[in-house]
Design a protein around this motif. Structure first.
Motif, PDB file in Angstrom:
ATOM      1  N   PHE A 143       0.821  -1.220   0.000  1.00 12.75           N
ATOM      2  CA  PHE A 143       0.000   0.000   0.000  1.00 12.75           C
ATOM      3  C   PHE A 143       0.851   1.264   0.000  1.00 12.75           C
ATOM      4  O   PHE A 143       0.496   2.270  -0.612  1.00 12.75           O
ATOM      5  N   ASP A 176       0.813  -3.916   5.082  1.00  9.57           N
ATOM      6  CA  ASP A 176       0.868  -2.454   5.210  1.00  9.57           C
ATOM      7  C   ASP A 176       2.114  -2.116   6.037  1.00  9.57           C
ATOM      8  O   ASP A 176       2.032  -1.847   7.231  1.00  9.57           O
ATOM      9  N   ALA A 181      -1.611   2.834   5.211  1.00 10.48           N
ATOM     10  CA  ALA A 181      -2.782   2.499   4.385  1.00 10.48           C
ATOM     11  C   ALA A 181      -4.049   2.939   5.104  1.00 10.48           C
ATOM     12  O   ALA A 181      -4.159   2.805   6.318  1.00 10.48           O
ATOM     13  N   PRO A 183      -8.357   2.562   5.304  1.00 13.84           N
ATOM     14  CA  PRO A 183      -9.253   1.411   5.079  1.00 13.84           C
ATOM     15  C   PRO A 183      -9.872   1.361   3.687  1.00 13.84           C
ATOM     16  O   PRO A 183     -10.124   0.263   3.179  1.00 13.84           O
ATOM     17  N   VAL A 186      -7.323  -0.373   1.589  1.00 12.16           N
ATOM     18  CA  VAL A 186      -7.287  -1.800   1.909  1.00 12.16           C
ATOM     19  C   VAL A 186      -8.420  -2.524   1.181  1.00 12.16           C
ATOM     20  O   VAL A 186      -8.222  -3.562   0.544  1.00 12.16           O
ATOM     21  N   LEU A 205      -4.037 -10.186   5.770  1.00  3.68           N
ATOM     22  CA  LEU A 205      -3.589  -8.789   5.915  1.00  3.68           C
ATOM     23  C   LEU A 205      -2.586  -8.706   7.067  1.00  3.68           C
ATOM     24  O   LEU A 205      -2.817  -9.250   8.150  1.00  3.68           O
ATOM     25  N   ALA A 207      -1.228  -5.826   9.210  1.00  2.35           N
ATOM     26  CA  ALA A 207      -1.516  -4.408   9.466  1.00  2.35           C
ATOM     27  C   ALA A 207      -0.598  -3.853  10.544  1.00  2.35           C
ATOM     28  O   ALA A 207      -0.257  -4.548  11.504  1.00  2.35           O
ATOM     29  N   ASN A 217      -8.248  -1.023   9.545  1.00  2.00           N
ATOM     30  CA  ASN A 217      -7.861  -1.745   8.332  1.00  2.00           C
ATOM     31  C   ASN A 217      -8.212  -3.227   8.420  1.00  2.00           C
ATOM     32  O   ASN A 217      -8.626  -3.835   7.434  1.00  2.00           O
ATOM     33  N   ALA A 221     -10.757  -5.081   5.879  1.00  2.00           N
ATOM     34  CA  ALA A 221     -10.412  -6.308   5.152  1.00  2.00           C
ATOM     35  C   ALA A 221     -11.393  -7.435   5.493  1.00  2.00           C
ATOM     36  O   ALA A 221     -11.790  -8.211   4.618  1.00  2.00           O
TER      37      ALA A 221
END
Lengths: 299, 299
Positions: A143, A176, A181, A183, A186, A205, A207, A217, A221
């Motif tokens: 990202f 990320d 990033a 949301p 994402v 993910l 995060a 985030n 996801a």
């Protein structure tokens, strides 16, 4: 029936790697056992890399050996090159996480290679994987890049176009790396990637919570159908050279959120919080997360 | 054209109210002016309540007077009863935020009345509002109560069924008083309420970040179409008697997230961060949020 989420504990790798003072191996194994006892099963226990680059992780083979006493644990080992991947397999690992960056400057900074060269190494490593061994593909800077800023979705897709066919069964994790990033980003990237590669059945993910967006985030996801999330107990993973720049989203925060959503993680929050409290005071570490403080303040 | 979000700065009320040592009025007015200078326009400047209950907010009329120098500012004043609402109008306020709780134990704890009695007071206050004055309705414990835990959606709806017809033009704000709402709960309640009361055109979320879910809940509400969010600079609003129990979602975190999403808030993050840094060190205050630390560590 309640929905289920898989939380991958990456503290022993991503959380510990930036900590300067060496954490004694026995202490690491103790954390590993206590994390396991909370119900965590997928744990990134370390990395096979040059010990000169990451001296903190030099004892990863010892942690792998300790997993023999923990039935059902799925220890994954991060590797950044073909050579280190082969070494990890030789050490007895059967779950590798291969990491490469979309961003050329970040990939060169990490492994002195262009992303497409790393992709070729991933292909050769996939071909060398023994029957029954498992692979996760970590797409760093998916990202945002610490050097170049926002990473174009087209660049991620171009790289995945090369990587995915090499091993369609691999779990693909969008990382990320900087925590920058948002949301909507994402959701947009996951939706595009998931639609483009229906052959990939496991998405994840990774995060970071540096700017407070970790749980936002993760939830974004989740709405896209993602069911695997990395997290680090006590939110360990901050960069010791940037005070306040806290790191990974905290495992206990994730467990709290999913508990509140009625989503089953198999992890006992009450057991996890004391482990996280101990993790937060590891000398040289930088902790993050909210739930630990909120629950212990009220307990 | 970029989308727009309205951020309501509640720091001078919700952030300051729990701070023990009295913040000198001139210092409050200085914060007010600096917050205004970042682009913030809707600011909850205080509350008209018994000075014995909240001595910190006893100078709210002085803050209201100071707003005369700030063109375009929309100062709102929180009131918990009809009597205090009428007092606020007499003091010259033309934007009241009337608060009552869904939870009977919480409402009794706050104002020693049953929620339906507070609802009747709201109705009388609405009838007394002069032409051109504006009203926001704050539904406290809309998700969770510090005494009784999770609040049933049916209870919120039953209360709104009484309240909404009293003044359909009022902005309705669902408040996560404890910070224990999860994003799926936020989405579920907003979707149900928005579908049931199409006559309400302004909805808002008041999120707390005690358990790290502030931004996740804001984003969840955003996905439902909510475009008004409360926030407190520096994340002020923690309870000084529960260390670690940080309070309101931080204004700077919200601005950061919406900036990253390309959503226009009209607020200059670069100007806001220094104000938030000063807010974080108010004696007796408890700060929260991530962005302040992340940006100043790297700056």
């Amino acid at each position: 029936m309640a929905e289920h989420v898989d939380i991958v504990e990456v503290g022993p790798r991503d959380g510990f790697q930036g900590i300067g003072p060496f954490i004694p191996t026995e202490r690491k194994i103790d954390f590993l056992r206590r994390l396991y006892a909370t119900g965590l099963r997928r744990i990134e226990i370390g990395s096979i890399v040059s010990p000169a680059a990451l001296p903190q992780l030099a004892d990863t083979p010892d942690l792998l050996a300790a997993c023999a006493d923990l039935p059902g644990i799925v220890p994954q080992i991060l590797v950044p090159t073909e050579k280190h991947g082969l070494k990890a397999l030789q050490a007895g690992s059967d779950f590798l996480a291969f990491v490469l960056s979309v961003s050329e400057s970040h990939n060169r900074n990490n492994v002195r290679r262009a992303p497409m060269d790393s992709a070729a190494e991933y292909g050769r490593l996939c071909a060398a994987m023994p029957e029954g061994a498992d692979m996760r593909l970590n797409i760093a800077t998916a990202f945002d890049c610490p050097f170049d800023g926002r990473v174009a979705e087209d660049d991620v897709i171009a790289l995945l176009d090369v990587l995915v066919p090499m091993r369609p069964g691999a779990e693909v994790c969008l990382c990320d790396t900087t925590g920058r990033a948002a949301p909507d980003h994402v959701m947009s990237l996951f939706r595009r990637a998931m639609a483009r590669y229906p052959q990939v059945t496991r998405w994840a993910l990774h995060a970071h919570d540096t700017y407070g967006l970790g749980l936002a985030n993760v939830h974004a996801a989740w709405l896209c159908g993602i069911r695997v999330f990395d997290a680090s107990f006590a939110g360990l993973g901050g960069c010791p050279f940037a005070p306040g720049a806290t790191g990974n989203v905290a495992t206990e925060d994730l467990v709290w959120m999913f508990d509140r959503m009625g989503v089953h993680s198999g992890i006992d929050l009450g057991a996890l919080v004391p482990v996280a409290c101990d993790g937060a005071v590891i000398p040289g570490g930088l902790s993050g997360g909210r739930v630990r403080a909120a629950l212990t303040a009220k307990g």
